[in-house]
Write a protein that holds these residues in place. Structure first.
Motif: not given
Length: 214
Positions: A7-32
């Protein structure tokens, strides 16, 4: 092209922006990310541009899956021959926009960091395999099984195909998480010129007691 995973969804091009925003939050405290953007005031912007580029790369050269249209979590998987981001591949994924968005200093840090990780990858995994490029779950939804939904179906598929899986993480807290899915650490180093640890890990399917199929 590989079929969608359950039931996973393939990400679409128009979702890249929102997905990047989410990932920025997810990795905010990541050492890298702390190394790429030591200034708290710019980290969010640099992280967003960084993940936009990586997501575009994944859409072109691999498979990008999301848990749902709400983007609770996203994972990017790459075939072995597409792991290294060459100049041409980077150009196709939006190199100039990426470089403009993160700035010269962060770009230099990202490039040197990536070159080191690519070198480790070539040494550890010369044969056929798949690569978990990265996975991130929105902090609001962590601890609710979304990482498992993103990881287990692909590992089951790789087990059927007889392919191992490789990943690296710079967050020591993630090591136990990946070990839970059957990955094992094959090398722990510190990225030269930084204080960032790097754990290279491999999953070998049915050979491993933690195989996702068991």
């Amino acid at each position: 092209m590989p079929a969608d995973l359950g039931d996973l969804l393939r990400l679409k091009k128009d979702q890249v922006g929102p997905a990047a925003e989410m990932l920025a939050r997810a990795f905010d405290q990541d050492p890298k990310m702390d190394y790429f953007a030591p200034d708290d005031g710019t980290r969010g912007t640099i992280a967003r541009h960084h993940f936009e580029f990586l997501l575009r790369y994944g859409l072109i050269y691999g498979e990008v899956y999301a848990t749902s249209p709400r983007l609770e979590g996203v994972a990017v998987w790459l075939p072995a021959k597409k792991v290294e981001i060459t100049l041409w591949r980077a150009f196709r994924a939006g190199l100039f926009r990426f470089r403009k968005g993160v700035g010269k200093e962060a770009m230099e840090r990202i490039i040197s960091f990536s070159e080191y990780v690519d070198g480790l990858h070539r040494r550890h995994m010369p044969g056929p395999h798949h690569y978990l490029f990265f996975i991130g779950v929105d902090p609001t939804f962590q601890g609710k099984g979304h990482a498992s939904r993103l990881i287990r179906p692909m590992l089951d598929r790789l087990d059927r195909e007889g392919l191992p899986c490789h990943l690296v993480t710079q967050n020591e807290q993630n090591v136990a998480l990946y070990e839970h899915y059957g990955f094992r650490v094959i090398e722990h180093t510190v990225v030269p010129g930084t204080e960032v640890g790097n754990w290279a890990m491999v999953w070998e399917g049915g050979k491993n007691p933690g195989s996702a199929t068991q």
